[in-house]
Design an enzyme around this catalytic site. Structure first.
Site, PDB file in Angstrom:
ATOM      1  N   HIS A  79       0.573  -1.011   0.137  1.00 59.33           N
ATOM      2  CA  HIS A  79       0.046  -0.324  -0.315  1.00 59.33           C
ATOM      3  C   HIS A  79       1.164   1.393  -0.184  1.00 59.33           C
ATOM      4  CE1 HIS A  79      -3.529   2.894   0.757  1.00 59.33           C
ATOM      5  NE2 HIS A  79      -2.810   3.701   1.437  1.00 59.33           N
ATOM      6  N   ASP A 157     -15.597   2.577   5.944  1.00 56.22           N
ATOM      7  CA  ASP A 157     -14.890   3.722   5.873  1.00 56.22           C
ATOM      8  C   ASP A 157     -15.065   4.549   4.482  1.00 56.22           C
ATOM      9  OD1 ASP A 157     -11.640   4.531   5.351  1.00 56.22           O
ATOM     10  OD2 ASP A 157     -12.197   3.895   3.494  1.00 56.22           O
ATOM     11  N   ARG A 164     -15.171  13.264   6.414  1.00 54.15           N
ATOM     12  CA  ARG A 164     -14.137  14.064   7.119  1.00 54.15           C
ATOM     13  C   ARG A 164     -13.207  14.612   5.405  1.00 54.15           C
ATOM     14  NH1 ARG A 164     -10.309   8.768   7.133  1.00 54.15           N
ATOM     15  NH2 ARG A 164      -8.761  10.675   8.014  1.00 54.15           N
ATOM     16  N   SER A 179      -8.123   4.234   8.738  1.00 53.44           N
ATOM     17  CA  SER A 179      -8.859   3.896   7.373  1.00 53.44           C
ATOM     18  C   SER A 179      -8.027   3.246   6.018  1.00 53.44           C
ATOM     19  CB  SER A 179      -8.542   5.478   6.571  1.00 53.44           C
ATOM     20  OG  SER A 179      -9.078   5.550   5.467  1.00 53.44           O
ATOM     21  N   LYS A 183      -8.757  -1.183   5.552  1.00 54.98           N
ATOM     22  CA  LYS A 183      -9.216  -1.659   4.219  1.00 54.98           C
ATOM     23  C   LYS A 183      -8.412  -2.210   3.608  1.00 54.98           C
ATOM     24  CE  LYS A 183      -8.541   2.476   1.778  1.00 54.98           C
ATOM     25  NZ  LYS A 183      -9.295   3.653   2.778  1.00 54.98           N
TER      26      LYS A 183
HETATM   27  N1  URA Z   1      -5.464   6.904   2.602  1.00 54.65           N
HETATM   28  C1  URA Z   1      -6.866   6.498   3.033  1.00 54.65           C
HETATM   29  O1  URA Z   1      -7.101   5.655   2.715  1.00 54.65           O
HETATM   30  N2  URA Z   1      -7.731   7.142   4.217  1.00 54.65           N
HETATM   31  C2  URA Z   1      -7.132   8.400   4.772  1.00 54.65           C
HETATM   32  O2  URA Z   1      -7.431   8.488   5.533  1.00 54.65           O
HETATM   33  C3  URA Z   1      -5.726   8.942   4.008  1.00 54.65           C
HETATM   34  C4  URA Z   1      -5.645   8.635   3.080  1.00 54.65           C
END
Ligand code: URA
Length: 421
Positions: A79, A157, A164, A179, A183
């Protein structure tokens, strides 16, 4: 709903949320039972008061379990926290797959100056990111590499992130950490490398902040059963030379074929691949990575993956880009101090390579090719960038000129990898 009111009252006075309260709030907001105004109040209280590690872990777990979940305990995934010209997934993942480590990846689309792997792959004619769950699982087994768009994963999320974003509450460490990790936990790969970007073109502007986020991501992942590590890499300058979807695929293919690419890209892609293979417990991963590239196995694996997802692998050799091209020249001579990633990201966005808003259409052939890197000596009038695409060309040229900082003194090339854990 009582839980949300309890949570607001507790958090506004700096108290600690229980695991049950966190789960009820996540479930209530995802189902639509909790209205945006109450959730916004809670997010603001969290933004100001913070959350301890236990609360952050409870939030991460509740979000990860809020929708469909996958399980690929033998697979690796990576990621990136997002950057400009970031083609590390496109390069490191076929390399590790060619080394025998299967990859199951769910990825996103780009927004703002941050590109998305899904958009880049869709620049390949015919490529589909919409596989069924069965097709995805079969491809992971048969090809060892599959990348699709994250669909019903982690709906909590999706909802919380949108709120947000709309309330300017994105930049909170526990909210970013939960967040991202929720995922990844829902995707279910057993081995995970985080590439945390630091610099003007990244979320985290300082190395200290990037390290703090990296620590949190690795710790949360471990507590959710994922073996994780992290690298902190530079994003003051764009990665490599190419920014834009088809341009980035072209540059990635050069790396996979063993052709010369800028050192920052070559080093970051190799480091990510090596760390992923280490996480899988592979002996001598450096040698395996070099062999995968020099033997042509990594490039072949990418072609096999593209064909499996309906794409035209023959087009990879010379993927079409926009034929509207303008060259930008150095306004004076000097050493390149920095090519600011954020400015170049805005230029690519103006040319049509990205989206200002979700749902905007993009031009896969648009983007910017940077012809100089930090540390290079340039002469006045020498070409420093090529702009591809017919939209807002004058404005993009101004943005590239502003992004290029020249110095009279020699400049050291910045390191691509700043830290690791
Ligand atoms: N990337 C994400 O997936 N979530 C966040 O809150 C910030 C960056």
């Amino acid at each position: 709903m009582r839980a949300i009111l309890d949570a607001i009252v507790t958090k506004k006075s700096g108290g600690t949320l229980s695991n049950e309260t966190v789960r009820e709030v996540v479930e209530g907001y995802t189902s639509g039972e909790i209205p945006d105004y109450q959730m916004s109040a809670l997010l603001m209280a969290i933004f100001i008061q913070g959350m301890d590690y236990g609360e952050t872990l409870a939030l991460t777990r509740a979000m990860a379990e809020s929708g469909e979940t996958y399980s690929f305990p033998n697979c690796v995934d990576k990621h990136s926290t997002g950057g400009v010209g970031d083609k590390v997934s496109l390069t490191s993942l076929p390399i590790v797959a060619a080394c025998g480590a299967p990859v199951a990846k769910l990825s996103g689309r780009g927004l703002g100056t941050t590109g998305g792997t899904i958009d880049k792959l869709e620049a390949i004619p015919g490529f589909s990111v919409a596989l069924s769950r069965e097709q995805f699982e079969r491809q992971v087994d048969e090809v060892g590499l599959a990348i699709i768009e994250a669909g019903n994963l982690d709906p909590a999320d999706k909802a919380i992130y949108a709120l947000r974003d709309a309330t300017r509450l994105v930049d909170s460490l526990p909210l970013i950490g939960s967040s991202i990790v929720s995922k990844k936990a829902a995707t279910g790969a057993g081995h995970l490398l985080y590439d945390v970007k630091r610099g003007s073109g990244a979320f985290m502007k300082s190395t200290e902040d990037a390290r703090e986020l990296a620590d949190l991501l690795v710790r949360l992942s471990g507590d959710l059963g994922v073996r994780a590590a992290a690298l902190i890499s530079d994003m003051d300058n764009p990665l490599g030379n190419a920014i834009g979807n088809a341009l980035e695929i072209r540059e990635s293919m050069k790396l996979l074929k063993g052709e010369e690419v800028p050192a920052d890209l070559a080093e970051t892609a190799r480091s990510v691949a090596v760390r992923l293979l280490e996480l899988k417990g592979m002996h001598d991963p450096e040698e395996a990575v070099e062999r995968a590239i020099s033997s042509g196995a990594a490039f072949e694996k990418f072609g096999e993956f593209v064909r499996a997802q309906g794409g035209d692998a023959d087009a990879l050799e010379d993927l079409p880009v926009s034929d509207s091209v303008r060259e930008v020249s150095a306004p004076r001579g000097g050493y390149v101090a920095v090519v600011r990633a954020l400015g170049i990201g805005h230029a690519a966005l103006a040319l049509g390579a990205g989206r200002e808003e979700k749902g905007d259409t993009i031009d896969p052939g648009a983007g910017v090719e940077i012809l100089v890197k930090a540390g290079d000596l340039v002469e006045k009038g020498e070409p420093v960038a090529r702009l591809y695409g017919g939209r807002n060309v004058e404005h993009a040229e101004e943005l590239v000129n502003e992004a290029l900082e020249l110095s009279d003194e020699p400049v050291e090339r910045p390191p691509a990898i700043l830290d690791g854990l």
